[in-house]
Scaffold this motif. Structure first.
Motif, short mmCIF file in Angstrom:
data_model
loop_
_atom_site.label_atom_id
_atom_site.label_comp_id
_atom_site.label_asym_id
_atom_site.label_seq_id
_atom_site.Cartn_x
_atom_site.Cartn_y
_atom_site.Cartn_z
N LYS A 44 85.47 22.30 10.90
CA LYS A 44 86.67 22.01 11.67
C LYS A 44 86.29 21.43 13.05
O LYS A 44 86.53 22.05 14.07
N PHE A 52 90.90 15.98 10.97
CA PHE A 52 92.35 16.01 11.16
C PHE A 52 92.80 17.43 11.45
O PHE A 52 92.22 18.40 10.93
N ALA A 53 93.87 17.53 12.23
CA ALA A 53 94.41 18.84 12.60
C ALA A 53 94.74 19.66 11.35
O ALA A 53 95.39 19.17 10.43
N GLY A 54 94.28 20.90 11.32
CA GLY A 54 94.62 21.81 10.23
C GLY A 54 93.75 21.63 9.00
O GLY A 54 93.89 22.36 8.02
N LEU A 55 92.86 20.65 9.02
CA LEU A 55 92.03 20.37 7.84
C LEU A 55 90.64 20.98 8.03
O LEU A 55 90.24 21.29 9.14
#
Ligand code: SF4
Lengths: 346, 149
Positions: A44, A52-55
């Protein structure tokens, strides 16, 4: 011309390994259970090209995923394929250390500094050359092998089938090619389009066309897609859409409004499977760490079935209509193409 | 190049027009409140703390197009709540009930529905992506109706 080293794997009848994307633990589990030989994951942070956010994975999730894969005899590859920031390269070194500590089966790297760090500090760790390094000749790949001991190279999606064949014939490391997923038409790693518009690119920030720069606006004429304020495309109300990357925008060129470089479409090389296998391609990669677990599971299932069918009876292999339907359903723009493998222009 | 579009499967019958009009005339607040309660029950216990912290403090509009239904919810002080209808939302999501259902069941992919225009997302794209990735990582929130074998 220098002579190539002996290519030991070329004559091998071994079917290509199926390498699938996982942006979450759930996607990893579904990919493994659907028959992936290996999954590739990222941490992360900006050390991988899908930041990417949240990935992606934290250490605990990565550990759990690796345990699941290894219990079933499959592999987990860690993408550490952005270029180390000269101001703080330690972050990349720590990520390499973390991956080694987790027991990943290979690191996928592009930056020579990251490759050198891994080679020097974790000599037992298998190294794969990322597509982001954009090595398109066997000579370039050979350089990475001699210098950093890479064992596999992922080819950019810009080579023709004949070029891939030539490369497989001469390369002494395993060759991995993209089989399915969104298309990046440039020699990856050398594309400046995203940087030009947003100041961020896959190699620097781990994202092409970062979502923070994307704006969709519904208007009377349809939907406008803007990237950092620049109009990339305008879709009619019922028109299928794609990711707003500059390469897939529609622009006015000499009075005609059309796709200037590439259409929103997905690469699909199922029909080439027997030829890729015969060439000795070691692994086929599915794109899409940013896609949902449902995509990963269904695309993996189709490719598993196809690779198994091809391995069983290569001469009688044919693409099953239900495979095409399923893959078409998950394609960007619901279209697919053989991409550069059969494109007439370079 | 082979175009091979497949329409989404319908999993719910369309709402009769009379009912749809009636639902559309409902004030935003009661449906928002119900949605917040549902999210509080199904989603909040499975929401990782880091994702909750990043998603908090933003109003999200959710429209069920074929039902004419519009809700606005937010995550505040660790709980899902209905949000005031006035002012702009950070994100607007609009889709038919069948598409939402397929997403909630983990049968579909938001990107695919988006390409197909079955799902519309407007506003802060990065926030939308964070939401999508968080939900993807959590997995299906709903197992109804049961899959046929
Ligand atoms: S702009 Fe297009 S060609 Fe360039 S990196 Fe992004 S997807 Fe690839």
């Amino acid at each position: 011309m220098t002579s190539s080293p002996a290519a030991s794997h070329v004559a091998s009848p071994r079917p290509p390994r199926l390498v699938c994307p996982a942006g979450s633990l759930r996607a990893l589990t579904l990919a493994i259970d659907a028959g992936a030989d290996a999954v590739y994951i990222g941490l992360k942070d900006a050390t991988n090209a899908r930041n990417f956010a949240g990935l992606n994975f934290d250490i605990a999730q990565a550990r759990e995923g690796i345990a699941h894969a290894h219990a079933l005899g499959r592999e987990v590859l860690m993408a550490l394929n952005t270029f180390a920031d000269a101001h703080a390269p330690q972050r990349w070194w720590r990520a390499v250390d973390a991956a080694a500590g987790l027991g990943v089966d290979a690191l996928i790297c592009a930056d020579t500094a990251v490759l050198a760090y891994a080679r020097d500090h974790h000599p037992q760790l298998r190294l794969h050359l990322s597509v982001q390094a954009s090595a398109t000749t066997w000579e370039a790949i050979e350089f990475y092998r001699e210098r950093y001991g890479i064992r596999r190279a992922v080819l950019p999606r810009v080579l023709t089938l004949a070029q891939v064949e030539q490369l497989c014939r001469h390369s002494s490391v395993e060759i991995e090619v993209f089989g399915f997923g969104s298309l990046c038409v440039m020699v990856e790693g050398r594309c400046a389009l995203s940087s030009y518009v947003t100041g961020q690119s896959p190699n620097t920030a781990g994202v092409c066309s970062p979502p923070s720069a994307v704006r969709w606006t519904d208007g009377a004429d349809g939907v406008d897609a803007r990237l950092n304020g620049v109009l990339i495309d305008r879709y009619a109300p019922d028109e299928a859409r794609g990711y707003p990357t500059l390469c897939k925008g529609r622009f006015d060129v000499e009075g005609t409004r059309d796709y200037a470089l590439e259409e929103p479409t997905s690469l699909n090389t199922l029909s080439l499977l027997p030829r890729l296998t015969a060439m000795g391609v070691a692994a086929i990669k599915i794109e899409g760490r940013q896609r949902s677990p449902a995509y990963v599971e269904q695309v993996t299932r189709v490719w598993r079935a196809a690779i198994d069918a091809c391995a069983a009876q290569p001469a009688r292999f044919s693409v099953q209509p239900q495979w095409t339907t399923t893959l078409g359903r998950w394609s960007e723009g619901q279209q697919h193409t053989l991409g550069a493998y059969d494109r007439p222009w370079r | 190049m082979t175009p091979s579009a497949t329409p989404s499967h319908r999993v719910l019958p369309p709402l009769p027009p009379v009912l749809r009009e009636l639902v559309a005339r409902l004030p935003v607040h009661p449906p928002s409140h119900l949605l917040a309660l549902a999210l509080e029950r199904v989603l909040r216990p499975r929401l990782p703390a880091d994702a909750a912290a990043r998603l908090a403090g933003h109003a999200v509009d959710i429209e069920v197009r074929d039902f004419g239904l519009r809700c606005r919810v937010t995550l505040r002080d660790g709980h899902f709540r209905s949000a005031p209808a006035s002012g702009p939302a950070t994100l607007r999501i609009a889709a038919d009930a069948a598409s939402y259902l397929r997403l909630l069941r983990g049968d579909d992919d938001a990107d695919r529905l988006f390409f197909e225009r079955a799902l519309v997302m407007e506003g802060d794209t990065e926030y939308g992506l964070l939401l999508k990735n968080t939900l993807d990582a959590i997995g299906p929130l709903l197992h109804w109706p049961l899959r046929r074998a």
